[in-house]
Design a protein around this motif. Structure first.
Motif, PDB file in Angstrom:
ATOM      1  N   ILE A 105      34.194   2.251  11.077  1.00  0.00           N
ATOM      2  CA  ILE A 105      33.030   2.638  10.266  1.00  0.00           C
ATOM      3  C   ILE A 105      32.417   3.964  10.691  1.00  0.00           C
ATOM      4  O   ILE A 105      31.335   4.333  10.247  1.00  0.00           O
ATOM      5  CB  ILE A 105      31.942   1.536  10.299  1.00  0.00           C
ATOM      6  N   GLY A 106      33.111   4.695  11.547  1.00  0.00           N
ATOM      7  CA  GLY A 106      32.546   5.923  12.106  1.00  0.00           C
ATOM      8  C   GLY A 106      32.221   6.990  11.077  1.00  0.00           C
ATOM      9  O   GLY A 106      31.381   7.858  11.324  1.00  0.00           O
ATOM     10  N   ASN A 107      32.869   6.943   9.902  1.00  0.00           N
ATOM     11  CA  ASN A 107      32.642   7.968   8.875  1.00  0.00           C
ATOM     12  C   ASN A 107      31.634   7.548   7.812  1.00  0.00           C
ATOM     13  O   ASN A 107      31.417   8.287   6.851  1.00  0.00           O
ATOM     14  CB  ASN A 107      33.966   8.320   8.201  1.00  0.00           C
ATOM     15  N   ALA A 108      31.014   6.384   7.979  1.00  0.00           N
ATOM     16  CA  ALA A 108      29.998   5.945   7.010  1.00  0.00           C
ATOM     17  C   ALA A 108      28.769   6.848   7.108  1.00  0.00           C
ATOM     18  O   ALA A 108      28.344   7.218   8.206  1.00  0.00           O
ATOM     19  CB  ALA A 108      29.619   4.491   7.272  1.00  0.00           C
ATOM     20  N   GLU A 109      28.183   7.199   5.961  1.00  0.00           N
ATOM     21  CA  GLU A 109      27.049   8.133   5.967  1.00  0.00           C
ATOM     22  C   GLU A 109      25.726   7.451   6.323  1.00  0.00           C
ATOM     23  O   GLU A 109      24.990   7.929   7.176  1.00  0.00           O
ATOM     24  CB  GLU A 109      26.937   8.815   4.595  1.00  0.00           C
ATOM     25  N   LEU A 110      25.429   6.341   5.654  1.00  0.00           N
ATOM     26  CA  LEU A 110      24.180   5.611   5.901  1.00  0.00           C
ATOM     27  C   LEU A 110      24.529   4.174   6.251  1.00  0.00           C
ATOM     28  O   LEU A 110      25.163   3.478   5.451  1.00  0.00           O
ATOM     29  CB  LEU A 110      23.271   5.651   4.672  1.00  0.00           C
ATOM     30  N   VAL A 111      24.110   3.725   7.439  1.00  0.00           N
ATOM     31  CA  VAL A 111      24.468   2.392   7.907  1.00  0.00           C
ATOM     32  C   VAL A 111      23.207   1.561   8.102  1.00  0.00           C
ATOM     33  O   VAL A 111      22.295   1.950   8.846  1.00  0.00           O
ATOM     34  CB  VAL A 111      25.255   2.449   9.234  1.00  0.00           C
ATOM     35  N   ILE A 112      23.157   0.408   7.418  1.00  0.00           N
ATOM     36  CA  ILE A 112      22.055  -0.550   7.546  1.00  0.00           C
ATOM     37  C   ILE A 112      22.645  -1.826   8.125  1.00  0.00           C
ATOM     38  O   ILE A 112      23.628  -2.351   7.602  1.00  0.00           O
ATOM     39  CB  ILE A 112      21.422  -0.841   6.174  1.00  0.00           C
ATOM     40  N   SER A 113      22.059  -2.334   9.212  1.00  0.00           N
ATOM     41  CA  SER A 113      22.633  -3.512   9.869  1.00  0.00           C
ATOM     42  C   SER A 113      21.596  -4.607  10.039  1.00  0.00           C
ATOM     43  O   SER A 113      20.434  -4.345  10.356  1.00  0.00           O
ATOM     44  CB  SER A 113      23.216  -3.135  11.237  1.00  0.00           C
ATOM     45  N   VAL A 114      22.055  -5.848   9.836  1.00  0.00           N
ATOM     46  CA  VAL A 114      21.209  -7.033   9.949  1.00  0.00           C
ATOM     47  C   VAL A 114      21.846  -7.991  10.950  1.00  0.00           C
ATOM     48  O   VAL A 114      23.021  -8.350  10.815  1.00  0.00           O
ATOM     49  CB  VAL A 114      21.061  -7.737   8.581  1.00  0.00           C
ATOM     50  N   ASN A 115      21.072  -8.407  11.964  1.00  0.00           N
ATOM     51  CA  ASN A 115      21.577  -9.356  12.946  1.00  0.00           C
ATOM     52  C   ASN A 115      20.399 -10.049  13.626  1.00  0.00           C
ATOM     53  O   ASN A 115      19.365  -9.420  13.845  1.00  0.00           O
ATOM     54  CB  ASN A 115      22.451  -8.647  13.979  1.00  0.00           C
ATOM     55  N   LYS A 116      20.567 -11.304  13.950  1.00  0.00           N
ATOM     56  CA  LYS A 116      19.490 -12.040  14.633  1.00  0.00           C
ATOM     57  C   LYS A 116      19.341 -11.615  16.083  1.00  0.00           C
ATOM     58  O   LYS A 116      18.272 -11.792  16.678  1.00  0.00           O
ATOM     59  CB  LYS A 116      19.778 -13.544  14.567  1.00  0.00           C
ATOM     60  N   ASP A 117      20.401 -11.074  16.667  1.00  0.00           N
ATOM     61  CA  ASP A 117      20.393 -10.674  18.074  1.00  0.00           C
ATOM     62  C   ASP A 117      19.909  -9.233  18.201  1.00  0.00           C
ATOM     63  O   ASP A 117      20.585  -8.298  17.759  1.00  0.00           O
ATOM     64  CB  ASP A 117      21.810 -10.810  18.648  1.00  0.00           C
ATOM     65  N   SER A 118      18.763  -9.045  18.805  1.00  0.00           N
ATOM     66  CA  SER A 118      18.191  -7.697  18.932  1.00  0.00           C
ATOM     67  C   SER A 118      19.034  -6.792  19.824  1.00  0.00           C
ATOM     68  O   SER A 118      18.892  -5.571  19.789  1.00  0.00           O
ATOM     69  CB  SER A 118      16.768  -7.775  19.487  1.00  0.00           C
ATOM     70  N   GLU A 119      19.918  -7.394  20.639  1.00  0.00           N
ATOM     71  CA  GLU A 119      20.766  -6.616  21.543  1.00  0.00           C
ATOM     72  C   GLU A 119      22.167  -6.384  20.970  1.00  0.00           C
ATOM     73  O   GLU A 119      23.053  -5.876  21.673  1.00  0.00           O
ATOM     74  CB  GLU A 119      20.886  -7.336  22.894  1.00  0.00           C
ATOM     75  N   ALA A 120      22.392  -6.737  19.727  1.00  0.00           N
ATOM     76  CA  ALA A 120      23.720  -6.587  19.136  1.00  0.00           C
ATOM     77  C   ALA A 120      24.148  -5.121  19.144  1.00  0.00           C
ATOM     78  O   ALA A 120      23.381  -4.239  18.732  1.00  0.00           O
ATOM     79  CB  ALA A 120      23.731  -7.116  17.705  1.00  0.00           C
ATOM     80  N   PRO A 121      25.360  -4.832  19.611  1.00  0.00           N
ATOM     81  CA  PRO A 121      25.835  -3.439  19.682  1.00  0.00           C
ATOM     82  C   PRO A 121      25.867  -2.722  18.341  1.00  0.00           C
ATOM     83  O   PRO A 121      25.818  -1.491  18.304  1.00  0.00           O
ATOM     84  CB  PRO A 121      27.258  -3.585  20.251  1.00  0.00           C
ATOM     85  N   ILE A 122      25.934  -3.472  17.233  1.00  0.00           N
ATOM     86  CA  ILE A 122      26.017  -2.836  15.916  1.00  0.00           C
ATOM     87  C   ILE A 122      24.818  -1.937  15.652  1.00  0.00           C
ATOM     88  O   ILE A 122      24.915  -0.933  14.931  1.00  0.00           O
ATOM     89  CB  ILE A 122      26.143  -3.907  14.795  1.00  0.00           C
ATOM     90  N   PHE A 123      23.671  -2.257  16.280  1.00  0.00           N
ATOM     91  CA  PHE A 123      22.485  -1.447  16.054  1.00  0.00           C
ATOM     92  C   PHE A 123      22.636  -0.037  16.621  1.00  0.00           C
ATOM     93  O   PHE A 123      21.936   0.888  16.186  1.00  0.00           O
ATOM     94  CB  PHE A 123      21.254  -2.140  16.652  1.00  0.00           C
ATOM     95  N   ASN A 124      23.520   0.135  17.588  1.00  0.00           N
ATOM     96  CA  ASN A 124      23.760   1.469  18.148  1.00  0.00           C
ATOM     97  C   ASN A 124      24.478   2.386  17.161  1.00  0.00           C
ATOM     98  O   ASN A 124      24.516   3.605  17.354  1.00  0.00           O
ATOM     99  CB  ASN A 124      24.588   1.369  19.430  1.00  0.00           C
ATOM    100  N   TYR A 125      25.056   1.798  16.114  1.00  0.00           N
ATOM    101  CA  TYR A 125      25.802   2.567  15.112  1.00  0.00           C
ATOM    102  C   TYR A 125      25.061   2.617  13.783  1.00  0.00           C
ATOM    103  O   TYR A 125      25.649   2.998  12.765  1.00  0.00           O
ATOM    104  CB  TYR A 125      27.183   1.931  14.900  1.00  0.00           C
ATOM    105  N   SER A 126      23.786   2.235  13.797  1.00  0.00           N
ATOM    106  CA  SER A 126      23.047   2.045  12.552  1.00  0.00           C
ATOM    107  C   SER A 126      21.913   3.043  12.399  1.00  0.00           C
ATOM    108  O   SER A 126      21.266   3.429  13.373  1.00  0.00           O
ATOM    109  CB  SER A 126      22.485   0.612  12.496  1.00  0.00           C
ATOM    110  N   ASP A 127      21.678   3.440  11.145  1.00  0.00           N
ATOM    111  CA  ASP A 127      20.529   4.290  10.832  1.00  0.00           C
ATOM    112  C   ASP A 127      19.271   3.446  10.647  1.00  0.00           C
ATOM    113  O   ASP A 127      18.171   3.879  10.980  1.00  0.00           O
ATOM    114  CB  ASP A 127      20.816   5.091   9.558  1.00  0.00           C
ATOM    115  N   TYR A 128      19.451   2.239  10.102  1.00  0.00           N
ATOM    116  CA  TYR A 128      18.337   1.309   9.921  1.00  0.00           C
ATOM    117  C   TYR A 128      18.774  -0.066  10.405  1.00  0.00           C
ATOM    118  O   TYR A 128      19.900  -0.496  10.139  1.00  0.00           O
ATOM    119  CB  TYR A 128      17.907   1.239   8.445  1.00  0.00           C
ATOM    120  N   SER A 129      17.869  -0.749  11.105  1.00  0.00           N
ATOM    121  CA  SER A 129      18.203  -2.055  11.678  1.00  0.00           C
ATOM    122  C   SER A 129      17.165  -3.097  11.257  1.00  0.00           C
ATOM    123  O   SER A 129      15.963  -2.805  11.180  1.00  0.00           O
ATOM    124  CB  SER A 129      18.244  -1.972  13.205  1.00  0.00           C
ATOM    125  N   TYR A 130      17.660  -4.308  10.987  1.00  0.00           N
ATOM    126  CA  TYR A 130      16.788  -5.440  10.651  1.00  0.00           C
ATOM    127  C   TYR A 130      17.163  -6.599  11.553  1.00  0.00           C
ATOM    128  O   TYR A 130      18.298  -7.096  11.492  1.00  0.00           O
ATOM    129  CB  TYR A 130      16.959  -5.827   9.175  1.00  0.00           C
TER     130      TYR A 130
END
Length: 322
Positions: free
Chosen positions: A281-306
């Protein structure tokens, strides 16, 4: 003795050259050195798709024209390409790691008695040797594969791995070939080629993607995600564990062992963010991520986090886009 040519197979779908072709031309030009980049195009006599390919500046386009190519089977294309390769003896042949590329490339490999590396993530030359990099051992390591004793060297590359770049005022030689032997596949008949309802033919080419992980697999989330996808004109993709779900398959997978994507908008639902996924997903322009775990690594690759429940997020999002 092989020639100093790198071939790129021009893949098309319902009369449109697929983006992976342009991406491969650009990469081939980058690594070619003193080698020629040659595009191999099969088309009916009333088509002029070579005009689109010229914009990306290959050294030559070999156009095989025949009205039977309008509905040619993959085995027929492979036979024609094998005859052409036997005449010109290219150093390397590149395909997109698509449904079509994965069908034609191994057929051609068998006819030419050479090697084929599938699903590459990088290519480079060391002299005349094509170094083909791909993930292995459950995507935990990257390995380099070479084919030192046979030619042509063959590889398929995942769409969106490389960037396509147009060339200003390219000078491209177009060579038309009409004397190849068309070996009809008598047991195969193409009845109709129908474009998919989505604007893109695969998740690799989609502008908008909703990606589902382990944390977003229940029926409610799936239903909401499908509704949002319809409203946004998005494709739904999944992480590797969800390829076993009845609704999905390996074609829907995102990541090292699936598709590399470059959407304008990517919404991740219930995805933790393992490297096998984030590599894709490195070439995605805008990344929005949703996860219950506030420490999830996906948030490091996200522009907006929920941080929260995927179903609640989707219900709120759907209210906004009504």
């Amino acid at each position: 003795m092989s020639s100093q040519e790198i071939w790129v197979y021009a893949e098309k779908h319902v009369g449109i050259i697929q983006p992976v072709t342009y991406q491969l031309i650009t990469k081939a030009k980058e690594i070619a050195g003193d080698k020629k980049v040659v595009v191999i195009l099969f088309e009916a006599t009333d088509k002029k798709l070579e005009e689109n390919i010229k914009e990306y500046g290959p050294d030559e386009i070999i156009v095989v024209k025949d009205d039977r190519l309008k509905d040619a089977a993959d085995s027929e294309i492979a036979s024609l390409m094998a005859e052409l390769a036997s005449e010109r003896q290219p150093n390397s042949i590149l395909f997109g790691a698509t449904v079509v590329g994965r069908s034609i490339a191994p057929r051609l490999q068998a006819k030419l008695n050479t090697g084929l590396t599938s699903d590459c993530l990088n290519l480079a030359f060391e002299g005349e040797l094509l170094v083909q990099t791909k993930p292995s051992y459950g995507d935990n390591i990257m390995c380099e594969i070479i084919c030192p004793n046979h030619r042509p060297q063959m590889a398929s590359v995942r769409p969106n791995t490389f960037e396509a770049k147009k060339v200003t005022d390219p000078s491209v030689v177009v060579t038309e070939v009409t004397n190849l032997t068309f070996k009809e596949a008598v047991r195969i008949k193409i009845i109709e080629e129908t474009p998919l309802l989505s604007k893109s033919d695969s998740i690799a080419n989609a502008d908008r993607v909703i990606a589902l992980g382990r944390g977003a697999v229940d029926d409610k989330v799936l239903a909401l995600a499908e509704e949002l996808a319809r409203k946004l004109g998005a494709k739904i993709g999944v992480t590797r564990p969800l390829t076993d779900h009845p609704k999905f398959s390996g074609d829907d997978q995102i990541g090292q062992s699936g598709n590399t994507i470059s959407p304008k908008v990517l919404i991740n639902l219930g995805i933790h963010g393992a490297v096998q996924y984030t590599t894709g997903i490195g070439n995605a322009e805008l990344v929005i991520s949703v996860n219950k775990d506030s420490e999830a690594p996906i948030f490091n690759y996200s522009d907006y986090s929920y941080i929260g429940d995927s179903a609640e997020f989707l219900e709120g999002f759907l209210k906004v886009v009504q």
